[in-house]
Enzyme design. Structure first.
Site, PDB file in Angstrom:
ATOM      1  N   ASN A   9       0.800  -1.143  -0.032  1.00 41.69           N
ATOM      2  CA  ASN A   9       0.009  -0.054  -0.023  1.00 41.69           C
ATOM      3  C   ASN A   9       1.103   1.205  -0.204  1.00 41.69           C
ATOM      4  OD1 ASN A   9      -1.946   1.898   0.399  1.00 41.69           O
ATOM      5  ND2 ASN A   9      -2.077   1.439   2.353  1.00 41.69           N
ATOM      6  N   TRP A  10       1.010   1.891  -0.760  1.00 35.53           N
ATOM      7  CA  TRP A  10       1.949   3.026  -1.322  1.00 35.53           C
ATOM      8  C   TRP A  10       1.399   4.405  -0.672  1.00 35.53           C
ATOM      9  CZ3 TRP A  10       3.970   3.127  -7.004  1.00 35.53           C
ATOM     10  CH2 TRP A  10       4.907   2.160  -7.207  1.00 35.53           C
ATOM     11  N   LYS A  11      -0.044   4.290  -0.261  1.00 33.03           N
ATOM     12  CA  LYS A  11      -0.521   5.411   0.322  1.00 33.03           C
ATOM     13  C   LYS A  11      -0.299   6.829  -0.562  1.00 33.03           C
ATOM     14  CE  LYS A  11      -0.284   3.447   4.769  1.00 33.03           C
ATOM     15  NZ  LYS A  11       0.053   3.506   6.149  1.00 33.03           N
ATOM     16  N   HIS A  97      -9.199   1.284   5.945  1.00 30.07           N
ATOM     17  CA  HIS A  97      -7.885   1.470   6.469  1.00 30.07           C
ATOM     18  C   HIS A  97      -8.078   2.714   7.671  1.00 30.07           C
ATOM     19  CE1 HIS A  97      -3.722   2.439   7.086  1.00 30.07           C
ATOM     20  NE2 HIS A  97      -3.482   1.557   6.205  1.00 30.07           N
ATOM     21  N   GLU A  99      -6.215   4.784   8.565  1.00 29.30           N
ATOM     22  CA  GLU A  99      -6.205   6.513   8.219  1.00 29.30           C
ATOM     23  C   GLU A  99      -7.449   6.864   7.430  1.00 29.30           C
ATOM     24  OE1 GLU A  99      -1.422   5.472   7.397  1.00 29.30           O
ATOM     25  OE2 GLU A  99      -2.655   5.822   5.667  1.00 29.30           O
ATOM     26  N   GLU A 169      -5.009  -4.631  11.255  1.00 27.27           N
ATOM     27  CA  GLU A 169      -3.877  -3.645  11.342  1.00 27.27           C
ATOM     28  C   GLU A 169      -4.206  -2.965  12.645  1.00 27.27           C
ATOM     29  OE1 GLU A 169      -2.455  -2.230   7.048  1.00 27.27           O
ATOM     30  OE2 GLU A 169      -4.466  -1.059   7.766  1.00 27.27           O
ATOM     31  N   GLY A 175       2.881   2.340  10.688  1.00 25.35           N
ATOM     32  CA  GLY A 175       3.947   3.436  10.616  1.00 25.35           C
ATOM     33  C   GLY A 175       4.808   4.112  11.769  1.00 25.35           C
ATOM     34  N   SER A 215       3.809  -2.103  10.335  1.00 24.08           N
ATOM     35  CA  SER A 215       5.238  -1.834  10.429  1.00 24.08           C
ATOM     36  C   SER A 215       6.002  -3.417   9.893  1.00 24.08           C
ATOM     37  CB  SER A 215       5.751  -1.725  11.803  1.00 24.08           C
ATOM     38  OG  SER A 215       5.159  -0.235  12.026  1.00 24.08           O
ATOM     39  N   GLY A 236       2.964  -1.301   4.191  1.00 22.00           N
ATOM     40  CA  GLY A 236       3.126   0.094   3.994  1.00 22.00           C
ATOM     41  C   GLY A 236       4.368   0.674   3.810  1.00 22.00           C
ATOM     42  N   GLY A 237       5.116   1.271   4.606  1.00 23.04           N
ATOM     43  CA  GLY A 237       6.484   1.914   4.346  1.00 23.04           C
ATOM     44  C   GLY A 237       7.436   1.162   3.467  1.00 23.04           C
TER      45      GLY A 237
END
Length: 253
Positions: A9-11, A97, A99, A169, A175, A215, A236-237
């Site tokens: 997931n590049w966001k 998600h 966010e 999650e 993150g 993470s 994610g990251g």
């Protein structure tokens, strides 16, 4: 047997130019291997979906989206419909998600409508659930996850279990660099599996994939994937780096 699923997931990261460079590296690594025992997908920003679609033709990598509206079309400024995504051969859509829930105020009812709309359009919704740090400290993890899961799936009484994915999650691990331990993640995944059995039946519950997100790195993914109810990861990251994401996707299963 549930086929392992590795999704990046590049966001809100990577321009089209950066995306071109990314896939030059990532596909060069990935296409050297036969990953018939797993599914790999990436969710770029909406502005890159058309471009990424062209890059992924003739590859096994699945195109994913980061959100979707529940209607096929209409006066919804700034929204993207499931049919628009389907036209680009998007297969998976991330919904609910943390966010979206906590930064943009999406509640369980809206997320449920998104899940149903995506599913009805023939795409695979990835319903995200998870508790905040305060909820975990107060012992409300299971309560929160149950509410999000049951409300999120409320519109789907009859399902094809291969076309539904759940992602656990924990909000406190997204993150932050703080990862839930494999045993903490497995405890919640096992609980989710039991809830799915209540909602549907044992056979379908066994076939629904449950991902872990929060993470995830090349250093911790092996331990996570050893747990019996963790069927893949939503990254994610670490997915922003083609070499790191490849390392995650290429672990021994």
């Amino acid at each position: 047997m549930r086929k392992a699923l590795f999704l990046g997931n590049w966001k809100m990261h990577h321009t089209i130019l950066e995306t071109k460079s990314y896939f030059e590296k990532f596909l060069r690594l990935l296409l050297k291997h036969n990953f018939s025992d797993r599914t790999v997908g990436i969710a770029p920003p909406f502005t890159s979906l058309f471009y990424v679609h062209s890059l992924l033709k003739e590859t096994p990598v699945k195109l994913c989206a980061q959100n979707a509206h529940f209607e096929e079309k209409g006066p919804f400024t700034g929204e993207i419909s499931p049919l628009m995504l389907k036209e680009l051969e998007v297969e998976y859509v991330i919904l609910g998600h943390s966010e979206r829930r906590h930064l943009f105020g999406e509640g369980d009812e809206l997320i449920q409508r998104r899940v149903e709309g995506v599913y009805r359009a023939g795409l695979v919704p990835i319903l995200c659930v998870g508790e905040t740090l305060n909820e975990r400290k107060e012992g409300k993890t299971f309560e929160r996850v149950e509410t999000q899961l049951k409300k999120g799936l409320a519109g789907l009484k009859e399902i094809n279990p291969e076309r539904i994915v759940i992602a656990y999650e924990p909000v406190w691990a997204i993150g932050t660099g703080v990862n839930a331990t494999p045993s903490q993640a497995e405890e919640v995944h096992n609980f989710i599996r039991g809830l799915l059995e209540e909602l549907y039946d044992e056979e379908r519950a066994k076939r629904i994939r449950i991902l872990y997100g929060g993470s995830v790195t090349p250093e911790n993914v092996n331990e996570l994937m050893r747990e019996p109810n963790i069927d893949g990861v939503l990254v994610g990251g670490a997915s922003l780096d083609p070499e790191k994401f490849f390392k995650i996707c290429s672990i021994n299963l």
